[in-house]
Design a protein around this motif. Structure first.
Motif, PDB file in Angstrom:
ATOM      1  N   LEU A 134      50.266 -13.883  33.794  1.00  0.00           N
ATOM      2  CA  LEU A 134      51.062 -12.859  34.459  1.00  0.00           C
ATOM      3  C   LEU A 134      51.237 -13.198  35.934  1.00  0.00           C
ATOM      4  N   ALA A 135      52.383 -12.789  36.473  1.00  0.00           N
ATOM      5  CA  ALA A 135      52.612 -12.822  37.915  1.00  0.00           C
ATOM      6  C   ALA A 135      53.157 -11.465  38.326  1.00  0.00           C
ATOM      7  N   VAL A 136      52.791 -11.021  39.520  1.00  0.00           N
ATOM      8  CA  VAL A 136      53.260  -9.733  40.013  1.00  0.00           C
ATOM      9  C   VAL A 136      53.679  -9.873  41.469  1.00  0.00           C
ATOM     10  N   LEU A 137      54.536  -8.965  41.898  1.00  0.00           N
ATOM     11  CA  LEU A 137      54.947  -8.926  43.296  1.00  0.00           C
ATOM     12  C   LEU A 137      55.489  -7.552  43.634  1.00  0.00           C
ATOM     13  N   THR A 138      55.587  -7.281  44.935  1.00  0.00           N
ATOM     14  CA  THR A 138      56.338  -6.134  45.415  1.00  0.00           C
ATOM     15  C   THR A 138      57.538  -6.695  46.159  1.00  0.00           C
ATOM     16  N   ALA A 139      58.700  -6.149  45.906  1.00  0.00           N
ATOM     17  CA  ALA A 139      59.949  -6.740  46.394  1.00  0.00           C
ATOM     18  C   ALA A 139      60.409  -6.087  47.685  1.00  0.00           C
ATOM     19  N   SER A 140      60.703  -6.905  48.690  1.00  0.00           N
ATOM     20  CA  SER A 140      61.282  -6.370  49.921  1.00  0.00           C
ATOM     21  C   SER A 140      62.687  -5.844  49.665  1.00  0.00           C
ATOM     22  N   GLU A 141      63.397  -6.471  48.739  1.00  0.00           N
ATOM     23  CA  GLU A 141      64.720  -6.004  48.316  1.00  0.00           C
ATOM     24  C   GLU A 141      64.738  -6.019  46.787  1.00  0.00           C
ATOM     25  N   ALA A 142      65.015  -4.858  46.195  1.00  0.00           N
ATOM     26  CA  ALA A 142      64.847  -4.674  44.756  1.00  0.00           C
ATOM     27  C   ALA A 142      65.620  -5.663  43.881  1.00  0.00           C
ATOM     28  N   PRO A 143      66.867  -6.027  44.204  1.00  0.00           N
ATOM     29  CA  PRO A 143      67.625  -6.862  43.250  1.00  0.00           C
ATOM     30  C   PRO A 143      67.211  -8.323  43.181  1.00  0.00           C
ATOM     31  N   ILE A 144      66.381  -8.788  44.112  1.00  0.00           N
ATOM     32  CA  ILE A 144      66.166 -10.227  44.250  1.00  0.00           C
ATOM     33  C   ILE A 144      65.515 -10.846  43.027  1.00  0.00           C
ATOM     34  N   TYR A 145      64.439 -10.246  42.522  1.00  0.00           N
ATOM     35  CA  TYR A 145      63.558 -10.960  41.608  1.00  0.00           C
ATOM     36  C   TYR A 145      63.854 -10.744  40.132  1.00  0.00           C
ATOM     37  N   GLU A 146      64.764  -9.835  39.809  1.00  0.00           N
ATOM     38  CA  GLU A 146      65.108  -9.661  38.398  1.00  0.00           C
ATOM     39  C   GLU A 146      65.711 -10.934  37.819  1.00  0.00           C
ATOM     40  N   ARG A 147      66.416 -11.694  38.636  1.00  0.00           N
ATOM     41  CA  ARG A 147      67.027 -12.926  38.121  1.00  0.00           C
ATOM     42  C   ARG A 147      66.001 -14.014  37.847  1.00  0.00           C
ATOM     43  N   PHE A 148      64.764 -13.798  38.270  1.00  0.00           N
ATOM     44  CA  PHE A 148      63.685 -14.752  37.982  1.00  0.00           C
ATOM     45  C   PHE A 148      62.757 -14.229  36.900  1.00  0.00           C
ATOM     46  N   GLY A 149      63.188 -13.202  36.172  1.00  0.00           N
ATOM     47  CA  GLY A 149      62.430 -12.708  35.034  1.00  0.00           C
ATOM     48  C   GLY A 149      61.402 -11.647  35.360  1.00  0.00           C
ATOM     49  N   TYR A 150      61.410 -11.122  36.578  1.00  0.00           N
ATOM     50  CA  TYR A 150      60.507 -10.026  36.938  1.00  0.00           C
ATOM     51  C   TYR A 150      61.146  -8.696  36.548  1.00  0.00           C
ATOM     52  N   GLY A 151      60.318  -7.769  36.085  1.00  0.00           N
ATOM     53  CA  GLY A 151      60.795  -6.444  35.723  1.00  0.00           C
ATOM     54  C   GLY A 151      60.011  -5.378  36.464  1.00  0.00           C
ATOM     55  N   ALA A 152      60.698  -4.320  36.884  1.00  0.00           N
ATOM     56  CA  ALA A 152      60.031  -3.205  37.570  1.00  0.00           C
ATOM     57  C   ALA A 152      59.109  -2.501  36.579  1.00  0.00           C
ATOM     58  N   ALA A 153      57.799  -2.616  36.783  1.00  0.00           N
ATOM     59  CA  ALA A 153      56.825  -2.154  35.800  1.00  0.00           C
ATOM     60  C   ALA A 153      56.032  -0.944  36.249  1.00  0.00           C
ATOM     61  N   ALA A 154      55.962  -0.691  37.543  1.00  0.00           N
ATOM     62  CA  ALA A 154      55.220   0.461  38.058  1.00  0.00           C
ATOM     63  C   ALA A 154      56.003   1.078  39.204  1.00  0.00           C
ATOM     64  N   ARG A 155      55.918   2.395  39.292  1.00  0.00           N
ATOM     65  CA  ARG A 155      56.587   3.125  40.362  1.00  0.00           C
ATOM     66  C   ARG A 155      55.545   3.829  41.220  1.00  0.00           C
ATOM     67  N   GLN A 156      55.962   4.262  42.385  1.00  0.00           N
ATOM     68  CA  GLN A 156      55.073   5.011  43.251  1.00  0.00           C
ATOM     69  C   GLN A 156      55.746   6.310  43.665  1.00  0.00           C
ATOM     70  N   LEU A 157      54.932   7.323  43.848  1.00  0.00           N
ATOM     71  CA  LEU A 157      55.394   8.648  44.234  1.00  0.00           C
ATOM     72  C   LEU A 157      55.129   8.839  45.717  1.00  0.00           C
ATOM     73  N   SER A 158      56.168   9.201  46.469  1.00  0.00           N
ATOM     74  CA  SER A 158      56.034   9.498  47.884  1.00  0.00           C
ATOM     75  C   SER A 158      56.129  11.008  48.074  1.00  0.00           C
ATOM     76  N   LEU A 159      55.176  11.585  48.824  1.00  0.00           N
ATOM     77  CA  LEU A 159      55.134  13.033  49.030  1.00  0.00           C
ATOM     78  C   LEU A 159      55.174  13.345  50.522  1.00  0.00           C
ATOM     79  N   ASP A 160      55.944  14.353  50.872  1.00  0.00           N
ATOM     80  CA  ASP A 160      56.005  14.871  52.237  1.00  0.00           C
ATOM     81  C   ASP A 160      55.802  16.376  52.120  1.00  0.00           C
ATOM     82  N   ILE A 161      54.570  16.827  52.298  1.00  0.00           N
ATOM     83  CA  ILE A 161      54.158  18.170  51.905  1.00  0.00           C
ATOM     84  C   ILE A 161      54.169  19.124  53.090  1.00  0.00           C
ATOM     85  N   GLN A 162      54.826  20.280  52.904  1.00  0.00           N
ATOM     86  CA  GLN A 162      54.763  21.358  53.892  1.00  0.00           C
ATOM     87  C   GLN A 162      53.470  22.139  53.629  1.00  0.00           C
ATOM     88  N   SER A 163      52.411  21.702  54.235  1.00  0.00           N
ATOM     89  CA  SER A 163      51.091  22.181  53.838  1.00  0.00           C
ATOM     90  C   SER A 163      50.856  23.665  54.127  1.00  0.00           C
TER      91      SER A 163
END
Length: 443
Positions: A134-163
């Motif tokens: 396996l190889a993994v990476l985080t992409a500075s620009e999303a479209p770049i690495y799909e052409r090299f066989g990488y697939g978006a496999a995990a997502r992250q949740l960003s929260l900005d909470i009005q506490s």
């Protein structure tokens, strides 16, 4: 690593038909002793970045120069790529050797001349020879690495909470439960405790990286120049009956409005807990911080329990972003390394433009106890490409949704539903921290 010019450019498909691979335009070579400083400078230049001394020193300790390659144009270094040697959690809790692709950059004067393609092809072929599935990476620009066989496999949740505008539901405390306490501790002095808690979490969630010695210092990076007015990094540890069960690391900055009202911000770096009561207590602590009205958590798992604890999720402004990209380097090894949520027995017809050794039909048989994957000439049940397999591998992207996008083709009725169930993970895959570009946590 050998130069890419020595790579064989004629491959053979599963059927024995020769397949031509485009020969490289550029000479990709391993770093020589004494070339690290120039390599690292080229990486920072490619990303238009500079780093405080603390981050640079940590990068030097963690880097693996022997796994770095470069392209030169005359005396100029114009392309870079590196690898970190990781072990990543996959469905079933196994830790699989994984190449963390990093420091990939091309000088702005040499873009669109094939350098990136040659770097990625060289790297992929080297990984296959070295047996990393396996190889993994985080992409500075999303479209770049799909052409090299990488697939978006995990997502992250960003929260900005009005506490100040939400409340927190907490799990009921069982009768006679031992007491839960919170204590502020120095982040460095608590490092052994926090790392032990983190290590216990790794097998429970695909995509998490087992931190090798040295990597435990990454979440502690806190150069003053990057704080934007915040206080130094703080840490709170949760204990039940004296036993550490959770922690949170965060920074606090306080601003004052024209009406002399405090409007501070808590920026959450990480929160981990092995007990639901402790997890809720840590978030209550963060949300109730004096002189603050906002809690920002830029990287949480998409199935974070916090979403079910807050009284009004809309006040949390949840945003989902792509995070970890997965490349299946060696399909049979990778598919055998994970387990499956339900029994399956199907033939995958895999397309892989850059890795001919993956191309063809594979019979995958497995269940929760393990799997076997081997070449076959049987009729396929599903067809997909390497990028789709990478996206589905950790269980966070379903084969059904990929099929709806035309990325997976069902040849045998019912095979898609059965495979979707089997590939699922009970916990959403998540990468708690990055490892590409600057090592500074991006808050």
């Amino acid at each position: 690593m050998s130069s890419s010019t020595s790579t064989t450019h004629a491959r053979t498909t599963a059927s024995g038909t020769p397949h031509a691979v485009r020969p490289p335009t550029w000479d990709v070579r391993a770093l020589l002793p004494g070339q690290w400083d120039a390599f690292y400078t080229a990486v920072l230049d490619a990303f238009h970045e500079s780093e405080p001394a603390g981050a640079t020193a940590l990068w030097r300790r963690l880097a693996e120069p022997e796994r770095c390659v470069a392209v030169r144009d005359g005396a100029d270094l114009v392309g870079t790529a590196g690898i970190f040697s990781f072990r990543m959690s996959v469905p079933g809790g196994h830790l699989v050797p994984t190449a963390g692709v990093t420091m990939v950059g091309v000088r702005s004067t040499h873009r669109r001349r094939g350098i990136l393609s040659d770097l990625m092809r060289h790297q992929l072929e080297s990984l296959q020879r070295q047996g990393e599935p396996l190889a993994v990476l985080t992409a500075s620009e999303a479209p770049i690495y799909e052409r090299f066989g990488y697939g978006a496999a995990a997502r992250q949740l960003s929260l900005d909470i009005q506490s100040r505008r939400i409340s927190l539901r907490t799990p009921a405390e069982p009768a006679g439960a031992p007491p839960l306490t919170l204590a502020l501790e120095d982040p460095y002095e608590a490092l052994e405790i926090t790392e032990e808690i983190y290590a216990r979490q790794v097998p429970t969630r695909p995509g998490m990286l087992a931190r090798a010695p040295g990597w435990e210092h990454l979440p502690l990076l806190d150069p003053p120049a990057t704080r934007a007015g915040a206080r130094p990094l703080e840490c709170v540890v949760a204990r039940i009956d004296g036993r550490p069960v959770g922690y949170a690391r965060y920074t606090v900055s306080v601003a004052w409005s024209a009406a002399n009202t405090a409007e501070g911000t808590v920026r959450v770096r990480d929160v981990e807990a092995t007990d639901p009561r402790a997890y809720a207590a840590l978030w209550r602590f963060l949300l109730d911080t004096d002189l603050t009205s906002r809690v920002v958590a830029p990287n949480r798992p998409v199935d974070d329990a916090l979403l079910h604890l807050v009284s009004d999720v809309r006040r949390c402004a949840p945003t989902v972003l792509d995070s970890l990209y997965v490349r299946v380097v060696d399909a049979p090894i990778a598919l055998t390394a994970r387990s499956y949520a339900a029994p399956l027995d199907l033939v995958l017809d895999l397309e892989d433009a850059l890795a001919p050794w993956n191309r063809g039909r594979w019979r995958l048989t497995g269940d929760a106890s393990g799997a076997v994957c081997a070449r076959t000439y049987d009729a396929p049940d599903l067809g997909l490409d390497a990028g789709a397999l990478g996206s589905a591998y950790l269980g966070g992207t379903t084969l059904t949704e990929l099929a709806a996008a035309g990325r997976v083709r069902e040849h045998t009725p019912g095979a898609l539903a059965a495979a979707t169930t089997a590939f699922a993970s009970p916990a959403a895959p998540w990468l708690p921290h990055g490892f590409c570009r600057s090592l500074l946590p991006r808050l």
